[in-house]
Design a protein around this motif. Structure first.
Motif, PDB file in Angstrom:
ATOM      1  N   LEU A  22       6.164  -0.241   5.588  1.00  0.00           N
ATOM      2  CA  LEU A  22       5.507  -1.412   5.021  1.00  0.00           C
ATOM      3  C   LEU A  22       5.265  -1.216   3.535  1.00  0.00           C
ATOM      4  O   LEU A  22       4.885  -0.135   3.103  1.00  0.00           O
ATOM      5  N   THR A  23       5.450  -2.284   2.773  1.00  0.00           N
ATOM      6  CA  THR A  23       5.143  -2.217   1.346  1.00  0.00           C
ATOM      7  C   THR A  23       3.665  -2.522   1.153  1.00  0.00           C
ATOM      8  O   THR A  23       3.025  -3.150   2.017  1.00  0.00           O
ATOM      9  N   GLN A  24       3.133  -2.103   0.037  1.00  0.00           N
ATOM     10  CA  GLN A  24       1.733  -2.407  -0.261  1.00  0.00           C
ATOM     11  C   GLN A  24       1.536  -3.912  -0.346  1.00  0.00           C
ATOM     12  O   GLN A  24       0.506  -4.437   0.080  1.00  0.00           O
ATOM     13  N   LYS A  25       2.518  -4.635  -0.849  1.00  0.00           N
ATOM     14  CA  LYS A  25       2.439  -6.097  -0.950  1.00  0.00           C
ATOM     15  C   LYS A  25       2.323  -6.721   0.446  1.00  0.00           C
ATOM     16  O   LYS A  25       1.506  -7.609   0.672  1.00  0.00           O
ATOM     17  N   GLN A  26       3.141  -6.249   1.397  1.00  0.00           N
ATOM     18  CA  GLN A  26       3.068  -6.772   2.764  1.00  0.00           C
ATOM     19  C   GLN A  26       1.677  -6.521   3.362  1.00  0.00           C
ATOM     20  O   GLN A  26       1.109  -7.400   4.008  1.00  0.00           O
ATOM     21  N   ILE A  27       1.156  -5.329   3.130  1.00  0.00           N
ATOM     22  CA  ILE A  27      -0.171  -4.983   3.652  1.00  0.00           C
ATOM     23  C   ILE A  27      -1.242  -5.851   2.997  1.00  0.00           C
ATOM     24  O   ILE A  27      -2.105  -6.409   3.677  1.00  0.00           O
ATOM     25  N   ASP A  28      -1.180  -5.990   1.684  1.00  0.00           N
ATOM     26  CA  ASP A  28      -2.172  -6.781   0.961  1.00  0.00           C
ATOM     27  C   ASP A  28      -2.194  -8.239   1.422  1.00  0.00           C
ATOM     28  O   ASP A  28      -3.250  -8.865   1.502  1.00  0.00           O
ATOM     29  N   GLU A  29      -1.013  -8.798   1.702  1.00  0.00           N
ATOM     30  CA  GLU A  29      -0.908 -10.203   2.074  1.00  0.00           C
ATOM     31  C   GLU A  29      -1.179 -10.455   3.557  1.00  0.00           C
ATOM     32  O   GLU A  29      -1.342 -11.602   3.970  1.00  0.00           O
ATOM     33  N   ALA A  30      -1.240  -9.400   4.355  1.00  0.00           N
ATOM     34  CA  ALA A  30      -1.410  -9.559   5.800  1.00  0.00           C
ATOM     35  C   ALA A  30      -2.788 -10.095   6.160  1.00  0.00           C
ATOM     36  O   ALA A  30      -3.789  -9.716   5.564  1.00  0.00           O
ATOM     37  N   ASP A  31      -2.804 -10.964   7.165  1.00  0.00           N
ATOM     38  CA  ASP A  31      -4.056 -11.487   7.688  1.00  0.00           C
ATOM     39  C   ASP A  31      -4.660 -10.519   8.698  1.00  0.00           C
ATOM     40  O   ASP A  31      -5.871 -10.506   8.899  1.00  0.00           O
ATOM     41  N   ILE A  32      -3.794  -9.739   9.352  1.00  0.00           N
ATOM     42  CA  ILE A  32      -4.258  -8.810  10.383  1.00  0.00           C
ATOM     43  C   ILE A  32      -3.240  -7.686  10.560  1.00  0.00           C
ATOM     44  O   ILE A  32      -2.059  -7.855  10.246  1.00  0.00           O
ATOM     45  N   VAL A  33      -3.727  -6.556  11.059  1.00  0.00           N
ATOM     46  CA  VAL A  33      -2.895  -5.378  11.306  1.00  0.00           C
ATOM     47  C   VAL A  33      -2.932  -5.062  12.799  1.00  0.00           C
ATOM     48  O   VAL A  33      -4.011  -5.025  13.396  1.00  0.00           O
ATOM     49  N   ILE A  34      -1.762  -4.847  13.387  1.00  0.00           N
ATOM     50  CA  ILE A  34      -1.685  -4.413  14.776  1.00  0.00           C
ATOM     51  C   ILE A  34      -1.173  -2.977  14.793  1.00  0.00           C
ATOM     52  O   ILE A  34      -0.087  -2.697  14.286  1.00  0.00           O
ATOM     53  N   LEU A  35      -1.987  -2.086  15.333  1.00  0.00           N
ATOM     54  CA  LEU A  35      -1.577  -0.692  15.479  1.00  0.00           C
ATOM     55  C   LEU A  35      -1.317  -0.452  16.964  1.00  0.00           C
ATOM     56  O   LEU A  35      -2.246  -0.398  17.760  1.00  0.00           O
ATOM     57  N   ALA A  36      -0.042  -0.359  17.320  1.00  0.00           N
ATOM     58  CA  ALA A  36       0.358  -0.074  18.701  1.00  0.00           C
ATOM     59  C   ALA A  36       0.746   1.400  18.713  1.00  0.00           C
ATOM     60  O   ALA A  36       1.888   1.761  18.454  1.00  0.00           O
ATOM     61  N   ALA A  37      -0.241   2.246  18.965  1.00  0.00           N
ATOM     62  CA  ALA A  37      -0.013   3.678  18.791  1.00  0.00           C
ATOM     63  C   ALA A  37      -0.689   4.497  19.882  1.00  0.00           C
ATOM     64  O   ALA A  37      -1.812   4.220  20.271  1.00  0.00           O
ATOM     65  N   ASP A  38       0.034   5.523  20.319  1.00  0.00           N
ATOM     66  CA  ASP A  38      -0.495   6.473  21.304  1.00  0.00           C
ATOM     67  C   ASP A  38      -0.842   7.799  20.637  1.00  0.00           C
ATOM     68  O   ASP A  38      -1.308   8.717  21.293  1.00  0.00           O
ATOM     69  N   VAL A  39      -0.563   7.890  19.355  1.00  0.00           N
ATOM     70  CA  VAL A  39      -0.813   9.102  18.578  1.00  0.00           C
ATOM     71  C   VAL A  39      -1.451   8.689  17.251  1.00  0.00           C
ATOM     72  O   VAL A  39      -1.459   7.515  16.897  1.00  0.00           O
ATOM     73  N   LYS A  40      -1.951   9.667  16.514  1.00  0.00           N
ATOM     74  CA  LYS A  40      -2.497   9.392  15.187  1.00  0.00           C
ATOM     75  C   LYS A  40      -1.350   8.970  14.272  1.00  0.00           C
ATOM     76  O   LYS A  40      -0.310   9.638  14.229  1.00  0.00           O
ATOM     77  N   ILE A  41      -1.542   7.874  13.558  1.00  0.00           N
ATOM     78  CA  ILE A  41      -0.477   7.418  12.668  1.00  0.00           C
ATOM     79  C   ILE A  41      -0.697   7.937  11.250  1.00  0.00           C
ATOM     80  O   ILE A  41      -1.827   8.165  10.834  1.00  0.00           O
ATOM     81  N   ALA A  42       0.394   8.107  10.552  1.00  0.00           N
ATOM     82  CA  ALA A  42       0.334   8.544   9.155  1.00  0.00           C
ATOM     83  C   ALA A  42       0.001   7.344   8.272  1.00  0.00           C
ATOM     84  O   ALA A  42       0.493   6.243   8.496  1.00  0.00           O
ATOM     85  N   GLY A  43      -0.847   7.546   7.296  1.00  0.00           N
ATOM     86  CA  GLY A  43      -1.146   6.505   6.319  1.00  0.00           C
ATOM     87  C   GLY A  43      -2.065   5.396   6.804  1.00  0.00           C
ATOM     88  O   GLY A  43      -2.035   4.292   6.289  1.00  0.00           O
ATOM     89  N   ARG A  44      -2.908   5.696   7.781  1.00  0.00           N
ATOM     90  CA  ARG A  44      -3.804   4.661   8.314  1.00  0.00           C
ATOM     91  C   ARG A  44      -4.734   4.117   7.234  1.00  0.00           C
ATOM     92  O   ARG A  44      -5.133   2.941   7.274  1.00  0.00           O
ATOM     93  N   GLU A  45      -5.049   4.932   6.245  1.00  0.00           N
ATOM     94  CA  GLU A  45      -5.964   4.499   5.182  1.00  0.00           C
ATOM     95  C   GLU A  45      -5.404   3.312   4.394  1.00  0.00           C
ATOM     96  O   GLU A  45      -6.152   2.597   3.728  1.00  0.00           O
ATOM     97  N   ARG A  46      -4.101   3.071   4.476  1.00  0.00           N
ATOM     98  CA  ARG A  46      -3.501   1.920   3.783  1.00  0.00           C
ATOM     99  C   ARG A  46      -4.098   0.608   4.266  1.00  0.00           C
ATOM    100  O   ARG A  46      -4.045  -0.398   3.573  1.00  0.00           O
ATOM    101  N   PHE A  47      -4.656   0.625   5.482  1.00  0.00           N
ATOM    102  CA  PHE A  47      -5.163  -0.590   6.099  1.00  0.00           C
ATOM    103  C   PHE A  47      -6.681  -0.749   5.976  1.00  0.00           C
ATOM    104  O   PHE A  47      -7.252  -1.662   6.560  1.00  0.00           O
ATOM    105  N   ASP A  48      -7.322   0.140   5.227  1.00  0.00           N
ATOM    106  CA  ASP A  48      -8.772   0.048   5.035  1.00  0.00           C
ATOM    107  C   ASP A  48      -9.131  -1.330   4.493  1.00  0.00           C
ATOM    108  O   ASP A  48      -8.487  -1.839   3.572  1.00  0.00           O
ATOM    109  N   GLY A  49     -10.154  -1.922   5.078  1.00  0.00           N
ATOM    110  CA  GLY A  49     -10.601  -3.238   4.632  1.00  0.00           C
ATOM    111  C   GLY A  49      -9.894  -4.396   5.313  1.00  0.00           C
ATOM    112  O   GLY A  49     -10.258  -5.551   5.104  1.00  0.00           O
TER     113      GLY A  49
END
Length: 105
Positions: free
Chosen positions: A48-75
């Motif tokens: 994901l690009t920072q632009k895609q993350i910034d413009e997103a209305d919501i984040v879906i994390l479909a994960a069974d393990v710890k994901i890398a870069g989760r802090e990108r979704f803070d806020g």
């Protein structure tokens, strides 16, 4: 609505990619813009690009393990589920994401 997310299963092979495909298809079918990054045995794909993350209305994390870069979704509003839920009920998950976004408006 714009959705971004990450799919990552414990092995990082089958369920990761199945979850990505199911979520993307469900999102597009519902008329949303959706981008799902995968984190598996061969690393990060469709990053994901920072632009895609910034413009997103919501984040879906479909994960069974710890994901890398989760802090990108803070806020951001985040729905976290297992890959199994994303694989078995992608349409309901996308509907739930829309409900969460609409509640916050």
């Amino acid at each position: 609505m714009k959705i971004v997310g990450v799919a990552a299963c414990t092995v990082g092979i089958a369920h990761t990619y199945i979850a990505q495909e199911k979520l993307e298809n469900a999102g597009k079918k519902a008329g949303h813009e959706i981008h799902i990054e995968t984190q598996g045995t061969i690393g990060i794909e469709n990053e994901l690009t920072q632009k895609q993350i910034d413009e997103a209305d919501i984040v879906i994390l479909a994960a069974d393990v710890k994901i890398a870069g989760r802090e990108r979704f803070d806020g951001k509003r985040i729905i976290q589920v297992t890959t199994e839920i994303a694989v078995k009920s992608p349409n309901k998950l996308v509907e739930k994401a829309a409900e969460v976004v609409n509640q916050k408006k």
